[in-house]
Design a protein around this motif. Structure first.
Motif, PDB file in Angstrom:
ATOM      1  N   GLN A 223       0.811  -1.203   0.000  1.00 42.38           N
ATOM      2  CA  GLN A 223       0.000   0.000   0.000  1.00 42.38           C
ATOM      3  C   GLN A 223       0.852   1.264   0.000  1.00 42.38           C
ATOM      4  O   GLN A 223       0.489   2.278  -0.617  1.00 42.38           O
ATOM      5  CB  GLN A 223      -0.923  -0.004   1.220  1.00 42.38           C
ATOM      6  CG  GLN A 223      -2.010  -1.067   1.163  1.00 42.38           C
ATOM      7  CD  GLN A 223      -2.993  -0.826   0.038  1.00 42.38           C
ATOM      8  OE1 GLN A 223      -3.814   0.078   0.083  1.00 42.38           O
ATOM      9  NE2 GLN A 223      -2.896  -1.637  -1.012  1.00 42.38           N
ATOM     10  N   GLU A 231      -0.825  -5.188  -8.598  1.00 43.52           N
ATOM     11  CA  GLU A 231      -1.887  -5.868  -7.865  1.00 43.52           C
ATOM     12  C   GLU A 231      -1.291  -6.800  -6.815  1.00 43.52           C
ATOM     13  O   GLU A 231      -0.234  -7.410  -7.036  1.00 43.52           O
ATOM     14  CB  GLU A 231      -2.754  -6.702  -8.814  1.00 43.52           C
ATOM     15  CG  GLU A 231      -3.542  -5.892  -9.817  1.00 43.52           C
ATOM     16  CD  GLU A 231      -4.361  -6.764 -10.747  1.00 43.52           C
ATOM     17  OE1 GLU A 231      -5.092  -6.205 -11.584  1.00 43.52           O
ATOM     18  OE2 GLU A 231      -4.252  -8.015 -10.644  1.00 43.52           O
ATOM     19  N   LYS A 240      -9.492 -10.353   7.020  1.00 46.81           N
ATOM     20  CA  LYS A 240     -10.749  -9.677   6.724  1.00 46.81           C
ATOM     21  C   LYS A 240     -10.467  -8.477   5.823  1.00 46.81           C
ATOM     22  O   LYS A 240      -9.852  -7.489   6.257  1.00 46.81           O
ATOM     23  CB  LYS A 240     -11.421  -9.219   8.016  1.00 46.81           C
ATOM     24  CG  LYS A 240     -11.841 -10.367   8.913  1.00 46.81           C
ATOM     25  CD  LYS A 240     -12.500  -9.861  10.185  1.00 46.81           C
ATOM     26  CE  LYS A 240     -12.923 -11.034  11.069  1.00 46.81           C
ATOM     27  NZ  LYS A 240     -13.562 -10.574  12.338  1.00 46.81           N
ATOM     28  N   PRO A 241     -10.879  -8.552   4.582  1.00 50.53           N
ATOM     29  CA  PRO A 241     -10.560  -7.471   3.652  1.00 50.53           C
ATOM     30  C   PRO A 241     -11.334  -6.192   3.954  1.00 50.53           C
ATOM     31  O   PRO A 241     -12.542  -6.213   4.172  1.00 50.53           O
ATOM     32  CB  PRO A 241     -10.964  -8.048   2.292  1.00 50.53           C
ATOM     33  CG  PRO A 241     -12.011  -9.058   2.608  1.00 50.53           C
ATOM     34  CD  PRO A 241     -11.643  -9.633   3.938  1.00 50.53           C
ATOM     35  N   LEU A 242     -10.627  -5.084   3.992  1.00 51.02           N
ATOM     36  CA  LEU A 242     -11.235  -3.762   4.055  1.00 51.02           C
ATOM     37  C   LEU A 242     -10.994  -3.113   2.695  1.00 51.02           C
ATOM     38  O   LEU A 242     -10.805  -3.810   1.704  1.00 51.02           O
ATOM     39  CB  LEU A 242     -10.612  -2.969   5.208  1.00 51.02           C
ATOM     40  CG  LEU A 242     -10.773  -3.599   6.599  1.00 51.02           C
ATOM     41  CD1 LEU A 242      -9.966  -2.821   7.627  1.00 51.02           C
ATOM     42  CD2 LEU A 242     -12.237  -3.672   7.005  1.00 51.02           C
ATOM     43  N   PHE A 243     -11.008  -1.829   2.646  1.00 50.57           N
ATOM     44  CA  PHE A 243     -10.740  -1.194   1.356  1.00 50.57           C
ATOM     45  C   PHE A 243      -9.246  -0.915   1.221  1.00 50.57           C
ATOM     46  O   PHE A 243      -8.680  -0.109   1.952  1.00 50.57           O
ATOM     47  CB  PHE A 243     -11.521   0.115   1.192  1.00 50.57           C
ATOM     48  CG  PHE A 243     -11.190   0.820  -0.091  1.00 50.57           C
ATOM     49  CD1 PHE A 243     -11.692   0.346  -1.296  1.00 50.57           C
ATOM     50  CD2 PHE A 243     -10.350   1.921  -0.102  1.00 50.57           C
ATOM     51  CE1 PHE A 243     -11.372   0.971  -2.497  1.00 50.57           C
ATOM     52  CE2 PHE A 243     -10.027   2.564  -1.295  1.00 50.57           C
ATOM     53  CZ  PHE A 243     -10.540   2.082  -2.490  1.00 50.57           C
ATOM     54  N   TYR A 244      -8.634  -1.625   0.311  1.00 50.04           N
ATOM     55  CA  TYR A 244      -7.233  -1.385  -0.010  1.00 50.04           C
ATOM     56  C   TYR A 244      -7.117  -1.237  -1.523  1.00 50.04           C
ATOM     57  O   TYR A 244      -7.846  -1.898  -2.281  1.00 50.04           O
ATOM     58  CB  TYR A 244      -6.347  -2.549   0.444  1.00 50.04           C
ATOM     59  CG  TYR A 244      -6.323  -2.772   1.931  1.00 50.04           C
ATOM     60  CD1 TYR A 244      -5.560  -1.958   2.755  1.00 50.04           C
ATOM     61  CD2 TYR A 244      -7.059  -3.799   2.511  1.00 50.04           C
ATOM     62  CE1 TYR A 244      -5.520  -2.163   4.130  1.00 50.04           C
ATOM     63  CE2 TYR A 244      -7.028  -4.015   3.881  1.00 50.04           C
ATOM     64  CZ  TYR A 244      -6.265  -3.191   4.682  1.00 50.04           C
ATOM     65  OH  TYR A 244      -6.237  -3.401   6.033  1.00 50.04           O
ATOM     66  N   ARG A 245      -6.201  -0.414  -1.946  1.00 52.97           N
ATOM     67  CA  ARG A 245      -5.999  -0.210  -3.384  1.00 52.97           C
ATOM     68  C   ARG A 245      -5.340  -1.436  -4.019  1.00 52.97           C
ATOM     69  O   ARG A 245      -4.330  -1.933  -3.538  1.00 52.97           O
ATOM     70  CB  ARG A 245      -5.098   1.003  -3.618  1.00 52.97           C
ATOM     71  CG  ARG A 245      -5.737   2.353  -3.287  1.00 52.97           C
ATOM     72  CD  ARG A 245      -4.710   3.459  -3.386  1.00 52.97           C
ATOM     73  NE  ARG A 245      -3.646   3.288  -2.406  1.00 52.97           N
ATOM     74  CZ  ARG A 245      -2.424   3.795  -2.519  1.00 52.97           C
ATOM     75  NH1 ARG A 245      -2.089   4.475  -3.593  1.00 52.97           N
ATOM     76  NH2 ARG A 245      -1.536   3.613  -1.573  1.00 52.97           N
ATOM     77  N   ASN A 246      -5.954  -1.916  -5.083  1.00 53.60           N
ATOM     78  CA  ASN A 246      -5.379  -2.987  -5.899  1.00 53.60           C
ATOM     79  C   ASN A 246      -5.090  -4.260  -5.108  1.00 53.60           C
ATOM     80  O   ASN A 246      -4.094  -4.948  -5.372  1.00 53.60           O
ATOM     81  CB  ASN A 246      -4.102  -2.503  -6.588  1.00 53.60           C
ATOM     82  CG  ASN A 246      -4.319  -2.240  -8.075  1.00 53.60           C
ATOM     83  OD1 ASN A 246      -5.294  -2.719  -8.656  1.00 53.60           O
ATOM     84  ND2 ASN A 246      -3.415  -1.501  -8.679  1.00 53.60           N
TER      85      ASN A 246
END
Length: 380
Positions: A223, A231, A240-246
């Protein structure tokens, strides 16, 4: 009538990466026409029988040990018929070690890569080990050393484990045979390199325990420095996925899922900056897929990832070294491709399951054969 020459029981953990080992061992051992097998997979999830329901009601400090011994019963109940037992589980190993103090059959084959926690040695500590009190750690250490010495054979998956057993635990060098089960190359065909131009570069991370395998460190580095153009694909059940770029997360993929093979195929670099490991299956799978590795030089991984040959080794926990290694391989894709090609060669040379399982069984057979005269004389 069973006309097979060798009768071997297998009591093996099938959690996480151990499931892959169990599946591969079972597949190739059962191709040996001289060997009859009894399998006892230990997964800690009992069925719905009355015995299982009773065991689940036991206090937690004995419940799981009781379940392990119960799941080991297919082998333990047939002990008189067996020539050897391969075991990778503490509780049945203790029972079998006690039996070895009384009689000389069956042979006990220790198949765990998790060595006794020798004071002063660096070990990849797991959460349950870190939670033990000092006196409990000392007791477990004595038990583990005693078990290691009782085994007729020890077949760890790394030279790191073998060295600790011989140098620190007093296990005879002749009885220790470091040999990884290896990758089933029937399931992992050679993959072509990705195009060098006009494609988005991809990093791949695979690890059940996201934090312990270095996933958080990799995510932070990605990040901070690579997210705009590269990617990151993450395979992990406990992230647990949050909002991360690519960033792309796969939480429903296990070791036998064909999607995992596609992810290896579609990445440029496999990255596992692990903080605690014994011997990494996922690094071997990436190598079998002709992809370069970035990982840390700890425990048995040193047998797998060779710096500047099939990948880059970084200091554990170092964000700067991890960032530098990723940048080096992304900026030189031809070097990455060459590392991937070398990784595949190393798997074919040293980690081919068809060859390595046959070698493991040959070691056990030879040990059984060496005991036959004593057994025959005792029966006369």
């Amino acid at each position: 009538m069973d006309r097979k020459k060798y009768h071997i029981g297998f009591i093996l953990n099938v959690k996480l990466g151990n499931a892959t080992r169990f599946r591969i061992l079972k597949k190739y051992v059962e191709r040996d026409n001289e060997v009859s097998c009894i399998w006892a997979p230990i997964d800690y999830f009992p069925d719905e029988s009355g015995t299982a329901r009773f065991l689940m009601k036991l206090p937690s400090f004995v419940r799981w040990r009781a379940i392990v011994l119960w799941q080991a019963m297919p082998v333990m109940s047939s002990i008189q018929k067996l020539d050897a037992v391969m075991v990778h589980q503490f509780e049945p190993s203790v029972v079998l070690s006690l039996l070895r103090a009384i009689k000389r059959q069956p042979l006990l084959v220790n198949s765990s890569d998790d060595t006794p926690l020798v004071p002063g040695r660096e070990h990849p500590m797991y959460a349950n080990e870190l939670g033990r009190t000092a006196w409990l750690q000392a007791l477990r250490f004595r038990l583990d050393v005693w078990r290691a010495r009782r085994a007729d054979l020890t077949i760890p998956m790394s030279t790191w484990a073998a060295r600790i057993l011989v140098e620190d635990c007093g296990v005879t060098k002749e009885s220790v045979h470091p040999l990884h089960v290896g990758v089933d190359l029937e399931e992992w065909p050679i993959q072509p390199p990705r195009p060098l131009e006009n494609v988005t570069r991809r990093l791949l991370f695979v690890g059940g325990d996201f934090a312990r395998k270095g996933g958080k460190l990799l995510l932070d580095v990605h990040q901070a420095q690579f997210a705009d153009e590269v990617e990151l694909h993450i395979v992990s059940k406990n992230f647990k996925p949050l909002f991360y770029r690519n960033v792309f997360v796969y939480s429903d993929i296990d070791s036998s899922d064909p999607r995992l093979r596609r992810l290896y195929r579609d990445c440029d670099i496999f990255v596992l900056p692990t903080l605690s490991d014994l011997s990494s299956w996922v690094c071997l799978e990436a190598m079998a897929s002709c992809r370069p590795i970035i990982s840390t030089d700890i425990s048995g991984i040193a047998d797998i990832v060779k710096n500047n040959e099939n990948g880059i080794v970084v200091k554990m926990g170092s964000a700067s070294e991890l960032s530098k290694a990723i940048s080096e391989l992304l900026s030189n894709p031809r070097r990455s491709i060459e590392m991937g090609r070398r990784g595949r060669e190393m798997v074919e040379e040293k980690f081919n399951a068809e060859i390595n399982v046959a070698r493991i069984i040959s070691i056990i057979k030879e040990s059984i054969d060496n005991k036959i005269p004593a057994r025959v004389a005792a029966s006369l």
